[in-house]
Design a protein around this motif. Structure first.
Motif, short mmCIF file in Angstrom:
data_model
loop_
_atom_site.label_atom_id
_atom_site.label_comp_id
_atom_site.label_asym_id
_atom_site.label_seq_id
_atom_site.Cartn_x
_atom_site.Cartn_y
_atom_site.Cartn_z
N PHE A 151 16.30 -33.16 40.89
CA PHE A 151 14.91 -32.42 41.39
C PHE A 151 14.54 -33.49 41.80
CE2 PHE A 151 11.30 -32.33 38.59
CZ PHE A 151 12.53 -32.60 37.03
N SER B 236 13.82 -29.30 44.27
CA SER B 236 15.40 -29.91 44.53
C SER B 236 15.18 -30.50 45.61
CB SER B 236 16.02 -28.02 44.05
OG SER B 236 14.94 -27.55 43.28
N TYR C 221 10.63 -26.09 50.88
CA TYR C 221 10.16 -25.72 50.56
C TYR C 221 8.94 -24.76 50.77
CZ TYR C 221 7.15 -28.47 53.44
OH TYR C 221 6.41 -29.40 54.63
N GLY D 15 15.41 -20.92 45.60
CA GLY D 15 16.50 -21.15 44.74
C GLY D 15 17.43 -20.91 45.37
N CYS E 122 20.48 -20.61 40.75
CA CYS E 122 19.11 -20.84 40.77
C CYS E 122 17.95 -19.36 41.23
CB CYS E 122 19.10 -21.99 41.81
SG CYS E 122 17.07 -23.23 40.89
N SER F 70 19.77 -23.02 36.62
CA SER F 70 18.73 -22.88 37.23
C SER F 70 17.25 -22.24 36.82
CB SER F 70 18.38 -24.41 38.02
OG SER F 70 17.99 -25.26 38.41
N GLU G 35 13.41 -22.82 37.10
CA GLU G 35 11.87 -23.58 37.91
C GLU G 35 10.92 -23.29 37.40
OE1 GLU G 35 12.37 -22.60 42.77
OE2 GLU G 35 14.05 -23.94 42.80
N PRO H 141 16.68 -29.07 35.50
CA PRO H 141 16.60 -27.95 34.95
C PRO H 141 17.83 -26.44 34.00
CG PRO H 141 17.14 -28.56 37.09
CD PRO H 141 17.23 -29.91 36.23
#
Ligand SMILES: Cc1cc2nc3c(=O)[nH]c(=O)nc-3n(C[C@H](O)[C@H](O)[C@H](O)COP(=O)(O)OP(=O)(O)OC[C@H]3O[C@@H](n4cnc5c(N)ncnc54)[C@H](O)[C@@H]3O)c2cc1C
Ligand code: FES
Length: 242
Positions: free
Chosen positions: A34, A49, A62, A108, A180, A200, A202, A231
């Protein structure tokens, strides 16, 4: 880790509250790593990420959930962002086997894209199951398909793709999995998916590079800092909090 001043090349809406930003000037990034973005007027950097990386070009996806990501969505091409790049351990591609499965939920999904690219370049057959709440939130399907992945999309309300969660669309055959997404999804994958995989997380972060210990969690291999030792954790390392 490398500190860079990135130039924004593109910042476009993709789905409801979801944007894709392309930046130039980044250091090397591996799948599952990330970047930590410094936003004007905000003390803490915001971790996002790596969706894709090629040369010094970086792409992120995002969702606007608060001050930082709202501010990010207002930035325009030509503006610059200070970032720490190449953070975190990233996914380990070694155990993938012939036919790995990727399971992503909401924001994710992004870290699985560069992973899919690298796995396909390594000759693996890759299937992806991408889960969202509803049709307006769906993104990434065509990107994964264009790479050559088999893609299934699920929505919780059934408004697009298969109705249900990613765990309702697990294929019969796969050699390993990578995932994720939000923690309830990760817990469901942990219970439902067969064999081993990598998760993974967050987690909320302070410094993002191992200095403040703010993201420390217990694992079967002792305490780990999610920002630096993660992560990504292997299934066997995970100790859920309750
Ligand atoms: C390693 C890592 C990778 C990430 N990758 C992505 C990504 O690719 N795309 C993306 O959209 N987001 C990603 N996130 C989450 C992202 O960092 C947060 O959404 C962002 O920091 C929120 O900042 P904000 O100022 O907009 O919201 P804030 O004002 O700080 O918070 C707004 C709301 O979002 C919640 N929130 C804040 N941070 C997180 C978090 N880490 N996880 C869950 N909820 C949070 C808060 O509890 C609050 O309810 C990642 C987080 C980590 C740790
Ligand atoms: S966020 Fe500071 S050590 Fe992880």
């Amino acid at each position: 880790m490398k500190e860079c001043n990135l130039t924004i090349l593109e910042n476009e809406p993709l789905a409801r509250q979801v944007y894709r930003m392309t930046l130039s000037g980044a250091g090397p990034c591996r799948p599952g790593q990330f970047v930590n973005l410094q936003l004007p007027g905000l003390y803490l950097r915001r971790p996002v990420s790596v969706f894709d990386a090629e040369g010094d070009t970086l792409r992120i996806i995002y969702k606007t959930v608060g001050k930082g990501t709202e501010l990010l969505s207002t930035l325009r091409p030509g503006q610059t962002l200070n970032a720490l790049t190449g953070l975190g351990n990233g996914y380990d591609l070694e155990p993938a086997g012939e036919a790995p499965l990727l399971l992503g939920g909401g924001v994710g999904v992004p870290p699985l894209y560069l992973l899919a690219r690298r796995l396909l370049e390594g000759g693996r057959r890759v299937k992806a199951v991408l889960g969202f709440n509803t049709r307006e939130e769906v993104f990434g399907e065509e990107d994964f398909r264009a790479l050559g992945c088999g893609v299934t999309v699920t929505t919780a309300d059934g408004s697009y793709g298969r109705k249900g969660f990613v765990t309702d669309a697990l294929p019969e055959e796969y050699t390993y999995y990578y995932t994720c997404g939000p923690e309830p999804m990760l817990r469901a994958v942990y219970r439902a998916a067969k064999g081993s995989g990598q998760f993974s997380f967050e987690e909320r972060m302070g410094c993002g590079f191992g200095a403040c210990m703010g993201c420390t969690c217990q694992t079967a291999a002792g305490p780990k800092r999610i920002c630096r030792d993660g992560p990504v954790l292997k299934k066997e390392e995970i100790l859920w909090k309750d």
